[in-house]
Structure formats: C-alpha cells, structure tokens
Design a protein around this motif. Structure first.
Motif, short mmCIF file in Angstrom:
data_model
loop_
_atom_site.label_atom_id
_atom_site.label_comp_id
_atom_site.label_asym_id
_atom_site.label_seq_id
_atom_site.Cartn_x
_atom_site.Cartn_y
_atom_site.Cartn_z
N SER A 15 0.52 -0.96 -0.32
CA SER A 15 -0.01 -0.04 -0.49
C SER A 15 0.34 1.59 -0.28
O SER A 15 0.07 2.55 -0.66
CB SER A 15 -1.13 -0.16 0.86
N SER A 39 -6.66 7.34 -8.12
CA SER A 39 -8.18 6.76 -7.76
C SER A 39 -9.35 7.21 -9.22
O SER A 39 -9.18 7.99 -9.96
CB SER A 39 -8.91 7.72 -6.75
N LYS A 81 2.95 8.16 7.23
CA LYS A 81 1.40 7.05 6.71
C LYS A 81 0.08 7.75 8.28
O LYS A 81 0.85 7.36 9.55
CB LYS A 81 1.71 5.81 7.11
N SER A 82 -0.96 7.41 8.08
CA SER A 82 -1.73 7.10 9.32
C SER A 82 -1.37 6.44 10.37
O SER A 82 -0.59 5.12 9.71
CB SER A 82 -3.49 7.20 8.41
N THR A 86 -4.38 2.53 6.43
CA THR A 86 -5.31 2.92 5.64
C THR A 86 -4.77 4.42 4.34
O THR A 86 -5.65 4.57 3.56
CB THR A 86 -6.41 2.49 6.36
N SER A 87 -3.84 5.16 5.03
CA SER A 87 -3.29 6.19 3.89
C SER A 87 -2.10 6.28 4.55
O SER A 87 -0.80 6.31 4.50
CB SER A 87 -5.14 7.29 4.63
N TYR A 89 1.62 8.81 2.13
CA TYR A 89 1.66 10.78 1.52
C TYR A 89 4.04 10.26 0.60
O TYR A 89 4.35 9.83 1.68
CB TYR A 89 1.24 11.78 1.83
N TYR A 106 -1.34 11.46 -2.42
CA TYR A 106 -1.70 11.30 -1.08
C TYR A 106 -2.65 10.29 -1.67
O TYR A 106 -3.04 10.23 -2.55
CB TYR A 106 -2.91 12.24 -0.87
N GLU A 108 -4.94 6.50 -0.35
CA GLU A 108 -5.99 5.84 0.59
C GLU A 108 -6.17 4.26 0.29
O GLU A 108 -5.94 3.77 -1.02
CB GLU A 108 -6.77 6.48 0.10
N ASN A 110 -6.22 0.01 1.26
CA ASN A 110 -4.76 -1.11 1.83
C ASN A 110 -4.27 -1.89 1.07
O ASN A 110 -5.00 -2.67 0.21
CB ASN A 110 -5.82 -1.79 3.03
N SER A 114 -5.04 0.20 -2.89
CA SER A 114 -4.88 1.85 -2.45
C SER A 114 -4.85 2.31 -4.14
O SER A 114 -3.63 1.97 -4.49
CB SER A 114 -3.25 1.58 -2.19
#
Length: 124
Positions: A15, A39, A81-82, A86-87, A89, A106, A108, A110, A114
C-alpha cells in the motif's frame, strides 16, 4: 503469529508503494501508466488551481503540465502514513527546465486497493 506478521508487513509495503510508483512515473515521464495509480476521482491542485476531477481529466492535466517542461531529475523527500495504515503520502521534488516543483501525493486504501486520491504540484 510469524506468518500473520509477515503478511501484515507485506500488505503495508504494497500500500505504501502506490504513491511512490506514481511519483516515479511522473519523474521519469512515464505518463502512460498513471491510471494504474489514481483513484476514479482525484483532488488535483496545480499552483493553487484546485479541483476534484475524474482520473482521465487529472491525467490529461498532468500530461499537459509536464509536456511543456523537460524533467531533469526528481527525488522523493519525505513520507508518512496514518496510524491505522489506511493512508499514506509522499513528497517529492521534480526539477525541470521550467522550474522546480514540490509534488505531494496522498493515497488511501489497503494493499492492492491503495490509490492516489490527491496530487498537489507547487512551484518552489
């Protein structure tokens, strides 16, 4: 537990690669594969001109932006990463004949799901 930890690490690594591969494609001028990383809707901002647009519209704008510039080099400068993974950059610097730009990507999702949902390009 060893197998579970190994699989978890592999998922996190995959990811985290989406935005890296996207930035590598931009930096190398390999624009033909951008749809793989983006996306279906992308928040695109180029020098303060921000809009949420379709993947295809974003690719057209990115191609147009870079078509007038010759990329001399690029370097990934920073990442994060978060907490829930799950996110993530990446921030890169792309140096062109027309100037130097900071590029933020950026992503988002998994694992293989991703996708880059935001791209910001600003003159440095």
């Amino acid at each position: 537990t060893i197998l579970v930890n190994a699989l978890l690490c592999m998922t996190i690594a995959v990811s985290a690669q989406t935005e890296v591969e996207f930035l590598n494609a931009l930096g190398r001028g390999k624009m033909q594969n951008l749809e793989t990383y983006l996306s279906s809707k992308v928040n695109l901002c180029i020098n303060d001109d921000q809009e949420k647009i379709s993947r295809n519209a974003a690719i057209k704008k990115l191609r147009k932006f870079l078509a007038s510039k010759t990329v001399l080099n690029y370097k990934i400068l920073h990442n994060g990463k978060s907490a829930d993974k799950t996110s993530s950059y990446r921030v890169a610097r792309i140096k062109t004949k027309g100037g130097t730009y900071r590029v933020f990507a950026y992503a988002e999702g998994n694992g293989n799901n991703s996708k880059v949902v935001e791209v910001r390009i600003d003159a440095m």
